[in-house]
Scaffold this motif. Structure first.
Motif, short mmCIF file in Angstrom:
data_model
loop_
_atom_site.label_atom_id
_atom_site.label_comp_id
_atom_site.label_asym_id
_atom_site.label_seq_id
_atom_site.Cartn_x
_atom_site.Cartn_y
_atom_site.Cartn_z
N ILE A 14 0.90 -1.37 0.05
CA ILE A 14 -0.01 -0.36 -0.12
C ILE A 14 1.18 1.24 0.13
O ILE A 14 1.85 1.20 1.02
CB ILE A 14 -0.74 0.39 0.76
CG1 ILE A 14 -1.83 -1.24 0.99
CG2 ILE A 14 -1.66 1.42 1.11
CD1 ILE A 14 -2.94 -1.46 2.58
N GLU A 15 0.58 2.36 -0.91
CA GLU A 15 1.47 3.19 -1.32
C GLU A 15 0.31 4.77 -0.89
O GLU A 15 -0.70 4.68 -1.06
CB GLU A 15 2.05 3.50 -2.52
CG GLU A 15 2.85 2.15 -3.11
CD GLU A 15 3.73 2.44 -3.71
OE1 GLU A 15 4.36 1.64 -3.88
OE2 GLU A 15 2.84 2.77 -5.25
N THR A 16 1.15 6.08 -0.24
CA THR A 16 0.07 6.85 -0.14
C THR A 16 1.19 8.00 -1.03
O THR A 16 1.80 8.02 -1.13
CB THR A 16 0.20 7.24 1.35
OG1 THR A 16 -0.84 8.99 0.89
CG2 THR A 16 1.87 7.81 2.20
N LYS A 17 0.58 8.67 -1.12
CA LYS A 17 1.13 10.31 -2.50
C LYS A 17 2.22 10.96 -1.65
O LYS A 17 1.92 11.44 -0.01
CB LYS A 17 0.29 11.05 -2.89
CG LYS A 17 -0.80 10.51 -4.09
CD LYS A 17 -1.49 11.95 -4.59
CE LYS A 17 -2.48 11.64 -5.61
NZ LYS A 17 -2.38 12.24 -6.83
N ILE A 72 -5.33 2.70 7.14
CA ILE A 72 -5.36 2.82 5.67
C ILE A 72 -6.74 3.72 4.97
O ILE A 72 -8.03 3.80 5.76
CB ILE A 72 -5.43 1.39 5.09
CG1 ILE A 72 -4.13 0.30 5.88
CG2 ILE A 72 -5.76 1.21 3.22
CD1 ILE A 72 -2.86 1.29 5.17
N THR A 73 -6.58 4.44 3.96
CA THR A 73 -7.19 5.05 3.52
C THR A 73 -7.83 5.10 1.94
O THR A 73 -7.22 4.76 0.88
CB THR A 73 -7.47 6.96 3.78
OG1 THR A 73 -6.53 6.80 3.58
CG2 THR A 73 -6.74 7.19 5.26
N PRO A 74 -8.99 5.49 1.26
CA PRO A 74 -8.59 5.45 0.44
C PRO A 74 -7.51 6.53 -0.50
O PRO A 74 -8.16 6.39 -1.93
CB PRO A 74 -10.27 6.02 0.05
CG PRO A 74 -11.30 5.52 0.91
CD PRO A 74 -9.54 5.60 2.14
N MET A 75 -7.17 7.26 -0.25
CA MET A 75 -6.70 8.54 -0.35
C MET A 75 -5.48 7.58 -0.95
O MET A 75 -4.27 7.91 -1.21
CB MET A 75 -6.48 9.16 -0.20
CG MET A 75 -7.69 10.24 0.63
SD MET A 75 -7.62 11.21 -0.69
CE MET A 75 -6.85 12.21 -1.42
N MET A 76 -5.50 6.01 -0.39
CA MET A 76 -3.99 5.52 -0.80
C MET A 76 -4.33 4.95 -1.94
O MET A 76 -5.58 3.95 -2.56
CB MET A 76 -3.78 4.59 0.53
CG MET A 76 -3.27 5.27 1.11
SD MET A 76 -2.89 4.32 3.03
CE MET A 76 -2.78 5.72 4.23
N ARG A 77 -3.57 3.86 -2.63
CA ARG A 77 -3.10 3.19 -3.79
C ARG A 77 -2.71 1.10 -3.09
O ARG A 77 -1.86 1.57 -2.28
CB ARG A 77 -3.06 3.40 -4.79
CG ARG A 77 -1.72 3.41 -5.22
CD ARG A 77 -1.00 3.97 -6.42
NE ARG A 77 0.33 3.83 -6.38
CZ ARG A 77 1.53 4.23 -7.85
NH1 ARG A 77 0.86 4.78 -8.16
NH2 ARG A 77 2.75 3.88 -7.33
#
Length: 112
Positions: A14-17, A72-77
């Motif tokens: 899982i990655e975040t901007k 973990i949030t929907p802003m991640m991929r």
């Protein structure tokens, strides 16, 4: 408590901007990893193609199950590291399974 380890036959990340600044003062761009580990994959719909302007876009919904991880949030991929090459899914929803047992990630794969 359910035994999920037998179902988690994939490796994911899982990655975040990325945020902040580079050493030259420019804003950081790209994605930064926040989690990596085993995951279970369940395809929810067949991939479909739609026309977005002049480009064909392939999309498909997939639910990933991972061990519970706070934040973990929907802003991640989600990145499927088991695929070659790696496949990227946008996280559209996050649901807790049990009491901090696991997370169900509702995702959509988009390839342009």
């Amino acid at each position: 408590m359910r035994n999920l380890s037998g179902l988690m036959d994939r490796q994911g990340r899982i990655e975040t901007k990325a945020s902040g600044q580079q050493t030259n003062g420019q804003p950081a761009k790209g994605w930064a990893p926040v989690w990596s580990g085993p995951a279970a994959k369940k395809d929810e719909s067949q991939a479909s193609e739609t026309q977005d302007g002049k480009q064909m876009v392939a999309t498909g919904r997939t639910t990933w199950t991972i061990r519970y991880q706070a934040g973990i949030t929907p802003m991640m991929r989600f990145v499927d590291e088991s695929a070659s090459p790696e496949v990227i899914y946008n996280i559209e929803g996050v649901t807790e399974v049990g009491r901090r047992e696991a997370l169900s990630l509702q995702t959509r794969r988009t390839n342009v």
